[in-house]
Design a protein around this motif. Structure first.
Motif, mmCIF file in Angstrom:
data_model
loop_
_atom_site.group_PDB
_atom_site.id
_atom_site.type_symbol
_atom_site.label_atom_id
_atom_site.label_comp_id
_atom_site.label_asym_id
_atom_site.label_seq_id
_atom_site.Cartn_x
_atom_site.Cartn_y
_atom_site.Cartn_z
ATOM 1 N N PRO A 1 69.977 53.926 -35.879
ATOM 2 C CA PRO A 1 70.873 54.716 -35.011
ATOM 3 C C PRO A 1 71.302 53.992 -33.747
ATOM 4 N N MET A 2 70.540 52.987 -33.317
ATOM 5 C CA MET A 2 70.875 52.305 -32.074
ATOM 6 C C MET A 2 71.974 51.265 -32.243
ATOM 7 N N PHE A 3 71.993 50.562 -33.385
ATOM 8 C CA PHE A 3 72.864 49.389 -33.504
ATOM 9 C C PHE A 3 73.844 49.429 -34.666
ATOM 10 N N LEU A 4 73.605 50.242 -35.675
ATOM 11 C CA LEU A 4 74.435 50.188 -36.878
ATOM 12 C C LEU A 4 75.416 51.354 -36.912
ATOM 13 N N PRO A 5 76.587 51.162 -37.537
ATOM 14 C CA PRO A 5 77.605 52.227 -37.578
ATOM 15 C C PRO A 5 77.096 53.456 -38.326
ATOM 16 N N ALA A 6 77.361 54.620 -37.742
ATOM 17 C CA ALA A 6 76.805 55.859 -38.280
ATOM 18 C C ALA A 6 77.572 56.382 -39.488
ATOM 19 N N ASP A 7 78.813 55.930 -39.692
ATOM 20 C CA ASP A 7 79.661 56.508 -40.733
ATOM 21 C C ASP A 7 79.783 55.614 -41.966
ATOM 22 N N ALA A 8 78.869 54.683 -42.144
ATOM 23 C CA ALA A 8 78.962 53.776 -43.296
ATOM 24 C C ALA A 8 77.592 53.572 -43.937
ATOM 25 N N PRO A 9 76.955 54.651 -44.435
ATOM 26 C CA PRO A 9 75.617 54.489 -45.015
ATOM 27 C C PRO A 9 75.582 53.628 -46.272
ATOM 28 N N LEU A 10 76.629 53.709 -47.093
ATOM 29 C CA LEU A 10 76.639 52.908 -48.323
ATOM 30 C C LEU A 10 76.809 51.425 -48.015
ATOM 31 N N TRP A 11 77.725 51.100 -47.094
ATOM 32 C CA TRP A 11 77.868 49.703 -46.698
ATOM 33 C C TRP A 11 76.575 49.203 -46.044
ATOM 34 N N GLY A 12 75.963 50.033 -45.215
ATOM 35 C CA GLY A 12 74.721 49.635 -44.576
ATOM 36 C C GLY A 12 73.631 49.349 -45.590
ATOM 37 N N ALA A 13 73.529 50.192 -46.632
ATOM 38 C CA ALA A 13 72.522 49.985 -47.668
ATOM 39 C C ALA A 13 72.819 48.728 -48.490
ATOM 40 N N ALA A 14 74.105 48.526 -48.847
ATOM 41 C CA ALA A 14 74.468 47.358 -49.649
ATOM 42 C C ALA A 14 74.196 46.066 -48.895
ATOM 43 N N LEU B 1 77.875 48.175 -53.828
ATOM 44 C CA LEU B 1 79.132 47.610 -53.338
ATOM 45 C C LEU B 1 80.370 48.405 -53.766
ATOM 46 N N PRO B 2 80.575 48.670 -55.063
ATOM 47 C CA PRO B 2 81.772 49.440 -55.433
ATOM 48 C C PRO B 2 81.731 50.870 -54.905
ATOM 49 N N ALA B 3 80.530 51.453 -54.857
ATOM 50 C CA ALA B 3 80.417 52.813 -54.317
ATOM 51 C C ALA B 3 80.813 52.837 -52.844
ATOM 52 N N GLU C 1 83.736 54.750 -48.752
ATOM 53 C CA GLU C 1 83.847 54.500 -47.317
ATOM 54 C C GLU C 1 84.979 53.564 -46.934
ATOM 55 N N GLY C 2 85.660 53.006 -47.936
ATOM 56 C CA GLY C 2 86.811 52.162 -47.642
ATOM 57 C C GLY C 2 86.415 50.751 -47.265
ATOM 58 N N ALA C 3 87.143 50.174 -46.341
ATOM 59 C CA ALA C 3 86.932 48.780 -45.963
ATOM 60 C C ALA C 3 85.597 48.599 -45.251
ATOM 61 N N LEU C 4 85.131 47.364 -45.290
ATOM 62 C CA LEU C 4 83.884 47.031 -44.607
ATOM 63 C C LEU C 4 84.008 47.336 -43.122
ATOM 64 N N PRO C 5 83.069 48.087 -42.543
ATOM 65 C CA PRO C 5 83.179 48.423 -41.125
ATOM 66 C C PRO C 5 82.984 47.203 -40.246
ATOM 67 N N HIS C 6 83.444 47.333 -39.012
ATOM 68 C CA HIS C 6 83.284 46.241 -38.054
ATOM 69 C C HIS C 6 81.851 46.208 -37.530
ATOM 70 N N PHE C 7 81.252 45.020 -37.535
ATOM 71 C CA PHE C 7 79.910 44.824 -37.000
ATOM 72 C C PHE C 7 80.012 43.897 -35.791
#
Length: 309
Positions: free
Chosen positions: A26-39, A188-190, A195-201
């Motif tokens: 919750p401190m550093f990673l985007p909150a709206d991209a759980p699938l990208w975060g997991a992948a 990755l495909p999910a 969630e669309g494009a890879l979020p900005h990190f």
């Protein structure tokens, strides 16, 4: 017995690093991209281990690795990511603390590993300790977060037991890398569709993701599966209770607050539960009791009566 305790310490590496993710996510990673975060947590970790141990699955291990990758990595990571965003760490930690009991019951059904009374008692003590340590009674609970956390716990408990059943004769780096790669590829495909494009990190997010992937995933799961191959499923599950202990300690350190008496008491119960459920302790207690039964009472030192005249 020393070897057993050594593997207990190896297993402890995993929940200690996992406990830090409730703070990092919750401190550093985007909150709206759980699938990208997991992948992005699973796939780089799997490729790293695969580069260290260059061996592909053979035969039935192709589909077994896919099943385990889904249960232990792909779906699990996504659900944990969701739970971390929707639930306070206190609620998520308490729900995940029930995993030792789930692992014991699943291991009983799947690999005929009968739960030991002391292990069940240790699990109950540990769950009570986690609840005492993190629950305050004033936190709002969101149903989707609870569902995500319970589903993650159930999936991982089943996956860990299956990994123990199927992992005989397969080196730990290979089986861990295969699971991570399959889980990451599945996500990755999910992630792209949902969630669309890879979020900005940004810089801190990249650092946090690298920590999660290399330390809290590649290293942690290698240690976890290595210990799982040498210890009982229930024993390893109990060690997992170090996860919320780590989360509370790190959260307290970041906030700069002193631990309350309630939290200290809860930690004491958790550690007592983990210790109580270790077979090495049970074997030592039985050996000590047996030694006491076999040791004859000391000879009487009272003086003999004087002979009659």
């Amino acid at each position: 017995m020393e070897a057993k305790w050594r593997w207990v310490l190896v297993a402890a590496v995993a929940p200690i690093t996992w406990g830090s993710t409730y703070l990092v996510t919750p401190m550093f990673l985007p909150a709206d991209a759980p699938l990208w975060g997991a992948a992005l947590r699973a796939l780089p970790a799997g490729l790293l281990l695969l580069a260290i141990r260059r061996r592909l699955p053979r035969g039935a291990w192709w589909w077994k690795a896919a099943v385990l990758g889904t249960l232990n990595m792909g779906a699990f990571f996504a659900l944990v990511y969701v739970a971390a965003q929707l639930l306070p760490a206190s609620i998520a930690s308490t729900l995940m603390a029930t995993s030792p009991v789930a692992m014991m019951l699943i291991a009983w059904a799947v690999i005929s590993e009968r739960p030991r009374a002391l292990a069940l008692g240790g699990a109950a003590l540990g769950i009570a300790g986690v609840a005492l340590m993190v629950l305050t009674g004033t936190t709002a609970v969101r149903a989707p977060g609870v569902l995500a956390s319970v589903s993650a716990m159930a999936m991982a408990s089943l996956g860990y037991v299956l990994a123990k059943k199927w992992g005989a004769g397969v080196d730990v780096l290979s089986q861990t890398s295969w699971q991570l790669v399959f889980g990451g590829v599945m996500l990755l495909p999910a992630a792209a569709l949902v969630e669309g494009a890879l979020p900005h990190f940004d810089g801190p997010a990249v650092t946090a993701m690298a920590y999660q992937s290399v330390i809290a995933t590649a290293l942690a799961y290698a240690c976890w599966f290595a210990a799982l191959g040498r210890l009982g499923a229930g024993t390893v599950g109990l060690i997992g209770l170090l996860n919320p202990v780590t989360g509370v300690l790190l959260g307290t350190a970041v906030a700069g607050e002193a631990l309350s008496g309630r939290q200290l008491a809860g930690m004491g119960l958790v550690l007592a539960g983990i210790l109580l459920g270790q077979p090495a302790l049970e074997a030592w207690l039985r050996a000590t009791a047996g030694l006491r039964r076999r040791t004859p009472p000391p000879a009487s030192t009272a003086p003999l009566p004087a002979p009659a005249d």
